[in-house]
Structures are given as C-alpha cells and as structure tokens.
Design a protein around this motif. Structure first.
Motif, PDB file in Angstrom:
ATOM      1  N   TRP A 364       5.821  -0.710   1.692  1.00 39.32           N
ATOM      2  CA  TRP A 364       5.513  -1.725   2.694  1.00 39.32           C
ATOM      3  C   TRP A 364       3.999  -1.915   2.787  1.00 39.32           C
ATOM      4  O   TRP A 364       3.243  -0.967   2.588  1.00 39.32           O
ATOM      5  CB  TRP A 364       6.011  -1.294   4.082  1.00 39.32           C
ATOM      6  N   VAL A 365       3.568  -3.124   3.119  1.00 41.46           N
ATOM      7  CA  VAL A 365       2.154  -3.352   3.421  1.00 41.46           C
ATOM      8  C   VAL A 365       1.934  -2.964   4.877  1.00 41.46           C
ATOM      9  O   VAL A 365       2.372  -3.651   5.796  1.00 41.46           O
ATOM     10  CB  VAL A 365       1.752  -4.818   3.176  1.00 41.46           C
ATOM     11  N   LEU A 366       1.259  -1.848   5.079  1.00 42.89           N
ATOM     12  CA  LEU A 366       0.970  -1.355   6.422  1.00 42.89           C
ATOM     13  C   LEU A 366      -0.511  -1.499   6.761  1.00 42.89           C
ATOM     14  O   LEU A 366      -0.879  -1.479   7.940  1.00 42.89           O
ATOM     15  CB  LEU A 366       1.384   0.111   6.550  1.00 42.89           C
ATOM     16  N   THR A 367      -1.357  -1.598   5.723  1.00 41.95           N
ATOM     17  CA  THR A 367      -2.802  -1.636   5.918  1.00 41.95           C
ATOM     18  C   THR A 367      -3.412  -2.597   4.902  1.00 41.95           C
ATOM     19  O   THR A 367      -2.699  -3.377   4.268  1.00 41.95           O
ATOM     20  CB  THR A 367      -3.398  -0.222   5.781  1.00 41.95           C
ATOM     21  N   GLU A 368      -4.730  -2.537   4.699  1.00 37.20           N
ATOM     22  CA  GLU A 368      -5.410  -3.594   3.966  1.00 37.20           C
ATOM     23  C   GLU A 368      -5.758  -3.272   2.516  1.00 37.20           C
ATOM     24  O   GLU A 368      -6.173  -4.167   1.778  1.00 37.20           O
ATOM     25  CB  GLU A 368      -6.699  -3.980   4.706  1.00 37.20           C
ATOM     26  N   GLU A 369      -5.635  -2.012   2.073  1.00 37.93           N
ATOM     27  CA  GLU A 369      -6.003  -1.732   0.677  1.00 37.93           C
ATOM     28  C   GLU A 369      -5.009  -2.408  -0.267  1.00 37.93           C
ATOM     29  O   GLU A 369      -3.847  -2.636   0.085  1.00 37.93           O
ATOM     30  CB  GLU A 369      -6.056  -0.226   0.408  1.00 37.93           C
ATOM     31  N   ASP A 370      -5.467  -2.729  -1.489  1.00 38.75           N
ATOM     32  CA  ASP A 370      -4.574  -3.288  -2.501  1.00 38.75           C
ATOM     33  C   ASP A 370      -3.402  -2.334  -2.732  1.00 38.75           C
ATOM     34  O   ASP A 370      -3.569  -1.111  -2.706  1.00 38.75           O
ATOM     35  CB  ASP A 370      -5.313  -3.488  -3.825  1.00 38.75           C
ATOM     36  N   VAL A 371      -2.229  -2.889  -2.967  1.00 41.32           N
ATOM     37  CA  VAL A 371      -1.033  -2.053  -3.032  1.00 41.32           C
ATOM     38  C   VAL A 371      -1.071  -1.073  -4.205  1.00 41.32           C
ATOM     39  O   VAL A 371      -0.445  -0.015  -4.145  1.00 41.32           O
ATOM     40  CB  VAL A 371       0.249  -2.908  -3.081  1.00 41.32           C
ATOM     41  N   MET A 372      -1.821  -1.403  -5.279  1.00 37.49           N
ATOM     42  CA  MET A 372      -1.909  -0.503  -6.427  1.00 37.49           C
ATOM     43  C   MET A 372      -3.197   0.316  -6.429  1.00 37.49           C
ATOM     44  O   MET A 372      -3.471   1.033  -7.394  1.00 37.49           O
ATOM     45  CB  MET A 372      -1.793  -1.299  -7.733  1.00 37.49           C
ATOM     46  N   GLU A 373      -3.982   0.246  -5.353  1.00 37.55           N
ATOM     47  CA  GLU A 373      -5.217   1.009  -5.301  1.00 37.55           C
ATOM     48  C   GLU A 373      -5.014   2.514  -5.138  1.00 37.55           C
ATOM     49  O   GLU A 373      -5.756   3.308  -5.739  1.00 37.55           O
ATOM     50  CB  GLU A 373      -6.106   0.495  -4.166  1.00 37.55           C
ATOM     51  N   PRO A 374      -4.058   2.987  -4.310  1.00 41.66           N
ATOM     52  CA  PRO A 374      -3.955   4.432  -4.086  1.00 41.66           C
ATOM     53  C   PRO A 374      -3.887   5.279  -5.354  1.00 41.66           C
ATOM     54  O   PRO A 374      -4.610   6.287  -5.450  1.00 41.66           O
ATOM     55  CB  PRO A 374      -2.700   4.560  -3.216  1.00 41.66           C
ATOM     56  N   PRO A 375      -3.064   4.944  -6.368  1.00 39.35           N
ATOM     57  CA  PRO A 375      -3.055   5.817  -7.555  1.00 39.35           C
ATOM     58  C   PRO A 375      -4.357   5.777  -8.339  1.00 39.35           C
ATOM     59  O   PRO A 375      -4.768   6.800  -8.914  1.00 39.35           O
ATOM     60  CB  PRO A 375      -1.870   5.301  -8.378  1.00 39.35           C
ATOM     61  N   ARG A 376      -5.033   4.612  -8.370  1.00 34.67           N
ATOM     62  CA  ARG A 376      -6.330   4.546  -9.052  1.00 34.67           C
ATOM     63  C   ARG A 376      -7.362   5.393  -8.312  1.00 34.67           C
ATOM     64  O   ARG A 376      -8.138   6.143  -8.926  1.00 34.67           O
ATOM     65  CB  ARG A 376      -6.811   3.097  -9.133  1.00 34.67           C
TER      66      ARG A 376
END
Length: 406
Positions: A364-376
C-alpha cells in the motif's frame, strides 16, 4: 515428521496464566510503558517524539496543496508477485519464510510448527471496503490457500496489520489456531468470538505446545495448541517459546482510542530455530531538516531506541529477523514510528539477527517515498555498514519463499 503423524493422539487444549521465565532488563518490572492511570501505553524512551494524528493529517494535506509532497508512481511493474509454494506436509528440513505482502509472513519451522504474522489480505487497509489505501500489488494467495496455520502473531491493531475479515477467515479454516497479541487486544478478539487468544506484555513469554489430534472420522489429523501445558506431552508434540518484546510505535482503530492497546515485536523459537518479528517500528525521532540533509549526521546526536540492543543482548541471537524497511517519508513526520532502511540495518545489528528479510513495503502507499525505493536504499545502507548487499539482509518477491540453512 512421519513419526509425528503416526503417533498422533487426542490431547486436550488448556490455557494457564503461567509465564515462562526469560531474560529481561533490570527495569522491566517498573512498566514504564504503562500510563499511570492504567488506560493505555506510551513509548518510554528519548528516541520517541509524540505525534498527534490530526496534525499529521493536516501537514500531509498541506504538503500536497503546497506542492511539497511526492505521489509515488504505482503503475506496474512494481514488486513481482508470485504464487506461493507452501510445503504440503509438516516435514520442514530448514527454517522457511514466505512473504505474503506488507508485514505478513508465513514461517515454517523445522519442528513442523506454522506461524502466520500480521495477516492482511484485503484490498484496502481500512475500516471501510470503499475508502482508504488500496493495494497496488495483489495478494499472492488467500487464507484458504495456506495448508497449515497453528499460531497467529499480531504486532498491533492498525488496519494494515490487523484485519477483521482475515481473522474471521482464519478462525473458519483453522479453528484450533492460537492468536498471540499485545496487552489490551484480547477483548477485540473475544468480541469477534475468537477465544484461542493469549495477550502478553513486553518481555513476557509463553510455552506453546502443539499436538496432532485424530479427527472424529479417524482419517486425518488436526493440530491443537496448548499454552503452558501442565500435562506431559505425547510423543511427536511440537513446542515453541513465544515472546512479546518492545518496539517503538503506537496503536489505534479509531479516532478516540490512540495507544489504549499495546504494540510489540515478537520472538518465536521452535525446532532449534529462533525468529524475530520486528512488527511496525521506528528507531529514532528525526527533526525537520533541510532537503537532502543526512539525518545520521553525528552532529545531530539523535537518541536511538535502546530496546533493540536489549532484545539482542537478552533474547538474541536470532536465526532470522523480519524487519520493516518502508513507509518512512517525510522523515520529520514518520521517523518516530517507521524505520527507514538505515534504521532497519541498525535494528538488524542491535537485535543480533544472523539473516533478515525486509517487510512493510510493496503493498500500500502509506507515505511519500517511491514504492521501489526501500530495497535500493537497503542495499546502500548495508554497503555503508560493511555488510554484503545480498545474502544477509534481503528482500524477496511477494509470494516468494526463502530457506535458511544453519
């Protein structure tokens, strides 16, 4: 596990308030996380900054109106989703974890025990079916597709971690499944007519015994759980120690019940393997900083939550950690309650996990970071800490299973 099935016999399930002794901090019995009026809980550390729900909503709206917010792009392809391949029997040579989206994992222990964490399979994480964050990745399966669920561990009562429809489906398919919840949440389950539930405070543990029971037709077996059994266990019984541990977060199901129930991380040990489930947590409170500023600048000297180092020292090491890596921007709003990947790697190190998988992203989009940013971002954080980018703290596809060999 063939011998387990062959020796299955009727075994009655009982519950007891007895606690399994476990190492805890010297001040654990002071219950600093309990409000003095007995009507709720708090985060008792300098790493916490109190947040007010309406103010967060106002600021997020203002960011959007002023053009400062970022709307993540969710058009596929995003996170790959595959159909899970669960083990068809309880024979499990190694510890095995399957990510089912967001914070939900099914962990298959070598003992044969099956534990489901924070199951939410609904299209929205909301009290409404027509309003609230909507999935941008489909669930990889449904409850009915999972062959075994013996214990369900809940971190807290937010809608992206506790789903009434899913709990009802689990109750229907796995009537013997036992639910472990943080303090104050048992009433919600009893109101839902779910009675196999144990609630725990931070640093409390229970022994969970699972026996295979012949069904009335005599042709198959089901698993029946027993918390702190006082009777001798029959041959082939599966056992686990389940512990409730601290984390830094909040709880609420509505506008008037903030922090009335507890939030928690958890440990589960069974078959010689130990798993740490961090739940939903922050690590430190980051103030408003200039765009692009390093919030780990030593000059800021921001306090970090001490609970994770205590968990590592007193209950670790863990064979596997399930640790959140997403829902972290903007930092001055989200940091007290949501870890970013640098925080996540620090939690991994503090808790003394040997391996880890990321969660709390990709659904789910809960916040503002790009959805694929966390693993990078996670790979960069690992590299900066001198940890290999793969093979230690990884991410996987939704529906993918990973095995963890000693």
């Amino acid at each position: 596990m063939a011998s387990v099935a062959a020796s299955a016999a009727l075994y009655s399930a009982t519950t007891s308030p007895a606690q399994i002794a476990g190492a805890e901090p010297e001040d654990a019995q002071e219950l600093k996380h309990h409000l003095k009026n007995g009507k709720g809980f708090l985060n008792p550390w300098d790493s916490w900054k109190e947040t007010i729900g309406p103010m967060i909503i106002f600021e997020m709206i203002w960011r959007r109106l002023s053009g400062k917010s970022h709307s993540p792009y969710t058009t596929p392809p995003t996170v790959p989703v595959r159909t899970p391949s669960f083990l068809p029997t309880r024979e499990t040579p190694e510890l095995r974890a399957t990510w089912l989206g967001h914070a939900c994992y099914l962990v298959e222990f070598p003992s044969g025990l099956r534990v489901l964490y924070d199951p939410v399979f609904t299209p929205r994480c909301s009290p409404f079916s027509w309003l609230g964050p909507k999935r941008y990745t489909e669930p990889p399966c449904q409850i009915e597709n999972i062959p075994f669920v013996d214990a369900v561990v809940i971190s807290h009562n937010h809608y992206d971690h506790l789903s009434h429809p899913c709990i009802m489906q689990i109750k229907e398919k796995f009537p013997a499944a036992h639910f472990f919840v943080p303090l104050g949440n048992k009433k919600w389950f009893l109101d839902c007519e779910v009675h196999n539930v144990t609630e725990l405070d931070w640093w409390q543990s229970r022994e969970f015994t699972l026996s295979l029971v012949k069904e009335r037709n005599g042709d198959s077996t089901v698993a029946v759980g027993d918390v702190d059994a006082k009777k001798p266990s029959p041959p082939g019984t599966m056992t686990a120690t389940i512990g409730c541990l601290p984390c830094q977060h909040v709880s609420a199901r509505g506008p008037l019940d903030k922090c009335r129930t507890l939030w928690a991380s958890w440990s589960v040990e069974s078959g010689g393997k130990k798993v740490y489930f961090a739940g939903d947590t922050g690590y430190r409170a980051v103030p408003r900083l200039p765009e692009g500023a390093d919030d780990y600048d030593a000059a800021l000297n921001l306090p970090v939550c001490p609970a994770f180092a205590e968990i590592g020292a007193l209950r670790g090491p863990f064979d596997l950690g399930l640790i959140p890596i997403g829902a972290y921007d903007p930092r001055h709003i989200m940091s007290p309650m949501h870890a970013n990947p640098v925080d996540s790697v620090n939690i991994f190190n503090d808790t003394k996990c040997r391996r880890a998988l990321g969660m709390h992203w990709g659904t789910w989009v809960l916040t503002e970071e790009d959805v694929m940013e966390p693993p990078r971002f996670l790979k960069r954080a690992l590299r900066d800490k001198g940890i290999p980018e793969t093979g230690v703290f990884d991410v996987c596809d939704i529906g993918e299973s990973r095995e963890f060999v000693a």
